[in-house]
Design a protein around this motif. Structure first.
Motif, PDB file in Angstrom:
ATOM      1  N   HIS A  68       0.851  -1.189   0.000  1.00 12.19           N
ATOM      2  CA  HIS A  68       0.000   0.000   0.000  1.00 12.19           C
ATOM      3  C   HIS A  68       0.887   1.240   0.000  1.00 12.19           C
ATOM      4  O   HIS A  68       1.707   1.424   0.897  1.00 12.19           O
ATOM      5  CB  HIS A  68      -0.908   0.007   1.228  1.00 12.19           C
ATOM      6  N   ALA A  69       0.731   2.087  -1.002  1.00  8.46           N
ATOM      7  CA  ALA A  69       1.512   3.320  -1.110  1.00  8.46           C
ATOM      8  C   ALA A  69       0.804   4.449  -0.380  1.00  8.46           C
ATOM      9  O   ALA A  69      -0.406   4.651  -0.544  1.00  8.46           O
ATOM     10  CB  ALA A  69       1.710   3.689  -2.576  1.00  8.46           C
ATOM     11  N   ILE A  70       1.556   5.183   0.444  1.00 10.10           N
ATOM     12  CA  ILE A  70       1.028   6.338   1.175  1.00 10.10           C
ATOM     13  C   ILE A  70       1.733   7.585   0.652  1.00 10.10           C
ATOM     14  O   ILE A  70       2.955   7.699   0.743  1.00 10.10           O
ATOM     15  CB  ILE A  70       1.277   6.201   2.694  1.00 10.10           C
ATOM     16  N   ASP A  71       0.970   8.494   0.089  1.00 11.91           N
ATOM     17  CA  ASP A  71       1.528   9.730  -0.462  1.00 11.91           C
ATOM     18  C   ASP A  71       1.759  10.725   0.673  1.00 11.91           C
ATOM     19  O   ASP A  71       0.823  11.127   1.365  1.00 11.91           O
ATOM     20  CB  ASP A  71       0.580  10.321  -1.504  1.00 11.91           C
TER      21      ASP A  71
ATOM     22  N   GLY B  11       4.842  11.135  -3.913  1.00 13.22           N
ATOM     23  CA  GLY B  11       4.517  10.784  -5.277  1.00 13.22           C
ATOM     24  C   GLY B  11       4.348   9.285  -5.455  1.00 13.22           C
ATOM     25  O   GLY B  11       4.294   8.517  -4.496  1.00 13.22           O
ATOM     26  N   ALA B  12       4.283   8.868  -6.703  1.00 13.35           N
ATOM     27  CA  ALA B  12       3.997   7.474  -7.026  1.00 13.35           C
ATOM     28  C   ALA B  12       5.208   6.583  -6.795  1.00 13.35           C
ATOM     29  O   ALA B  12       6.356   7.010  -6.920  1.00 13.35           O
ATOM     30  CB  ALA B  12       3.545   7.365  -8.477  1.00 13.35           C
ATOM     31  N   LEU B  13       4.938   5.324  -6.451  1.00 15.17           N
ATOM     32  CA  LEU B  13       5.980   4.316  -6.300  1.00 15.17           C
ATOM     33  C   LEU B  13       6.157   3.552  -7.606  1.00 15.17           C
ATOM     34  O   LEU B  13       5.247   3.493  -8.433  1.00 15.17           O
ATOM     35  CB  LEU B  13       5.609   3.327  -5.198  1.00 15.17           C
ATOM     36  N   ALA B  14       7.334   2.961  -7.763  1.00 14.78           N
ATOM     37  CA  ALA B  14       7.556   2.083  -8.908  1.00 14.78           C
ATOM     38  C   ALA B  14       6.545   0.938  -8.865  1.00 14.78           C
ATOM     39  O   ALA B  14       6.278   0.368  -7.802  1.00 14.78           O
ATOM     40  CB  ALA B  14       8.979   1.536  -8.880  1.00 14.78           C
ATOM     41  N   SER B  15       5.996   0.599 -10.004  1.00 18.82           N
ATOM     42  CA  SER B  15       4.906  -0.378 -10.056  1.00 18.82           C
ATOM     43  C   SER B  15       5.348  -1.780  -9.661  1.00 18.82           C
ATOM     44  O   SER B  15       4.516  -2.604  -9.274  1.00 18.82           O
ATOM     45  CB  SER B  15       4.300  -0.413 -11.464  1.00 18.82           C
ATOM     46  N   ASP B  16       6.651  -2.063  -9.750  1.00 22.36           N
ATOM     47  CA  ASP B  16       7.117  -3.418  -9.446  1.00 22.36           C
ATOM     48  C   ASP B  16       7.576  -3.597  -8.009  1.00 22.36           C
ATOM     49  O   ASP B  16       8.067  -4.663  -7.635  1.00 22.36           O
ATOM     50  CB  ASP B  16       8.250  -3.815 -10.401  1.00 22.36           C
TER      51      ASP B  16
ATOM     52  N   LYS C 159      17.265   3.912  -2.634  1.00 22.03           N
ATOM     53  CA  LYS C 159      17.051   2.501  -2.320  1.00 22.03           C
ATOM     54  C   LYS C 159      15.757   2.368  -1.527  1.00 22.03           C
ATOM     55  O   LYS C 159      15.375   3.277  -0.785  1.00 22.03           O
ATOM     56  CB  LYS C 159      18.219   1.948  -1.493  1.00 22.03           C
ATOM     57  N   ALA C 160      15.095   1.230  -1.705  1.00 24.98           N
ATOM     58  CA  ALA C 160      13.929   0.896  -0.889  1.00 24.98           C
ATOM     59  C   ALA C 160      14.349  -0.189   0.084  1.00 24.98           C
ATOM     60  O   ALA C 160      14.792  -1.269  -0.318  1.00 24.98           O
ATOM     61  CB  ALA C 160      12.778   0.414  -1.770  1.00 24.98           C
ATOM     62  N   ILE C 161      14.223   0.112   1.373  1.00 25.22           N
ATOM     63  CA  ILE C 161      14.653  -0.775   2.446  1.00 25.22           C
ATOM     64  C   ILE C 161      13.464  -1.632   2.867  1.00 25.22           C
ATOM     65  O   ILE C 161      12.439  -1.101   3.296  1.00 25.22           O
ATOM     66  CB  ILE C 161      15.160   0.040   3.659  1.00 25.22           C
ATOM     67  N   ARG C 162      13.599  -2.956   2.749  1.00 27.40           N
ATOM     68  CA  ARG C 162      12.519  -3.853   3.182  1.00 27.40           C
ATOM     69  C   ARG C 162      12.848  -4.385   4.574  1.00 27.40           C
ATOM     70  O   ARG C 162      13.924  -4.912   4.818  1.00 27.40           O
ATOM     71  CB  ARG C 162      12.361  -5.021   2.215  1.00 27.40           C
ATOM     72  N   ARG C 163      11.908  -4.229   5.479  1.00 26.49           N
ATOM     73  CA  ARG C 163      12.105  -4.784   6.825  1.00 26.49           C
ATOM     74  C   ARG C 163      10.778  -5.250   7.399  1.00 26.49           C
ATOM     75  O   ARG C 163       9.703  -4.851   6.930  1.00 26.49           O
ATOM     76  CB  ARG C 163      12.774  -3.780   7.761  1.00 26.49           C
ATOM     77  N   SER C 164      10.859  -6.078   8.413  1.00 27.68           N
ATOM     78  CA  SER C 164       9.643  -6.550   9.078  1.00 27.68           C
ATOM     79  C   SER C 164       9.171  -5.498  10.074  1.00 27.68           C
ATOM     80  O   SER C 164       9.981  -4.769  10.661  1.00 27.68           O
ATOM     81  CB  SER C 164       9.908  -7.874   9.798  1.00 27.68           C
TER      82      SER C 164
END
Length: 412
Positions: free
Chosen positions: A35-38, A64-69, A89-94
């Motif tokens: 879920h993208a939050i602007d 703004g918009a996130l990359a679709s992938d 970079k997009a940081i993925r974490r739990s």
């Protein structure tokens, strides 16, 4: 119903945006997609964030918009790192990785229902997002004061009786700037992260918040907390290991070392990987992570950083970390932002140029160059200063080194 190991909005917590109370939004149905939050509208962003808390829906706050992938599974979330030296970079974490430190902070700092917390930056900055989520999760009132002038931020903090403030050094510098400011007497804890806190800003912050204990923490978007510093920390150190963090120093062969080497950490707060981009500095070895920092641990457990491996340059066959020279320059009270960058040099390999925010000041600039030569030696010290206004910074408040390098190349 709140999912285990996921962020939630505690029943007793209230949220305020620019002093305006936020109505608790209805929880959105659980979703398996990101879920993208602007974040461009703070009130709308806080509302959207609040509606997602409780069921583990993956989210990312962005302008703004996130990359679709971009993808993340339930129970995770993404933060965006501007990348001071390169691509974002997009940081993925739990979500559980941050919740683990919420509980540590609650115990260590005695956080309770009488407290309220505030942030001065937007939710796109991970420091602000962390503090907001921690407050809501633990049941503390939360105040988002992004976009307000410093005088209005001080007034909002005072009027609400805010007791805990999360801020970067730059945010504190702006907040505490000025003579004869009315103290924030209710403030009992200031947590500073995202860069080096210079002595002048520390003194100004303590004058503004006379009843507050000031802690600096060191970490990165990938590691979260690594160390915590307080009044007992020696000048120049970033502190001792944050609870449940193990720090190792390894030499170039990967062996444990008591000398200066690469900093490796193990902790329950580490990220899971990059959802976008990458970094040559970031490496895993089993459950240990390095983000390319070079430093040493002393016999009492204090960590002393030299700089990032990726920023190290060679000058006349000598390895030099620009961060050390930046610290010398930043110690001058009227320097608000600075960066030291390498440029090619035919004889020495590289030479360093210092860039300072604002207009030139001949007396101050001469004193800065002299201090650099005395502390670091004439061979590696900047031979001249450049000035830029406005000074380019990332959303985190750190210098945008990539933008500065482009500006320097175009103007040299």
């Amino acid at each position: 119903m709140t999912a285990t190991g996921c962020f939630h909005w505690h029943q007793r917590a209230a949220a305020f945006v620019g002093g305006v109370p936020l109505a608790r939004p209805a929880q959105q149905p659980a979703a398996d997609r990101l879920h993208a939050i602007d974040a461009q509208d703070d009130l709308a962003a806080m509302t959207a964030l609040g509606a997602l808390l409780g069921d583990g829906t993956a989210f990312c706050v962005a302008e703004g918009a996130l990359a679709s992938d971009l993808q993340a599974q339930r129970g995770d979330f993404l933060t965006l790192s501007g990348g001071s030296t390169g691509a974002p970079k997009a940081i993925r974490r739990s979500q559980a990785s941050w919740i683990a430190s919420f509980q540590i902070n609650a115990a260590r700092f005695g956080l309770n229902a009488e407290d309220s917390t505030a942030v001065l930056g937007r939710l796109t900055h991970s420091l602000s997002l962390y503090a907001v989520l921690e407050g809501l999760h633990l049941g503390l009132d939360v105040h988002l004061l992004a976009g307000l002038a410093a005088a209005k931020q001080r007034a909002a903090l005072r009027d609400a009786g805010v007791s805990i403030l999360y801020a970067t050094p730059t945010q504190l510098r702006v907040l505490a700037q000025g003579a004869g400011l009315r103290p924030l007497a209710a403030m009992r804890l200031v947590l500073c992260g995202g860069g080096h806190l210079d002595a002048a800003t520390r003194t100004a912050t303590q004058a503004l918040c006379p009843n507050a204990v000031l802690h600096e923490f060191y970490g990165s978007a990938e590691t979260s907390f690594i160390t915590l510093a307080d009044s007992a920390t020696p000048s120049g150190s970033v502190g001792r290991a944050y609870p449940l963090v193990e720090i190792e120093i390894r030499d170039s062969a990967g062996n444990l070392s008591r000398d200066t080497g690469e900093v490796w950490v193990r902790s329950p707060y580490l990220f899971k990987g990059y959802a976008l981009g990458s970094s040559l500095d970031t490496r895993w070895d089993g459950d240990a992570l390095s983000v390319g920092e070079i430093g040493r641990l002393d016999d009492t457990g204090f960590l002393w950083l030299t700089g990032r491996r990726s920023r190290m340059v060679t000058i006349s066959d000598q390895n030099v970390f620009p961060e050390a020279i930046e610290a010398t320059i930043a110690a001058f009270p009227d320097v608000t932002d600075c960066a030291v960058l390498p440029v090619p040099d035919r004889l020495r390999g590289h030479r360093l140029v210092a860039v300072i925010a604002g207009a030139a000041d001949p007396l101050r600039d001469a004193a800065i160059l002299d201090a650099c030569r005395r502390r670091h030696g004439a061979l590696i010290s900047p031979q001249r200063l450049r000035h830029v206004d406005p000074f380019p910074v990332l959303p985190s408040g750190k210098p945008d080194l990539a933008a500065l390098a482009r500006w320097l190349e175009a103007s040299e």
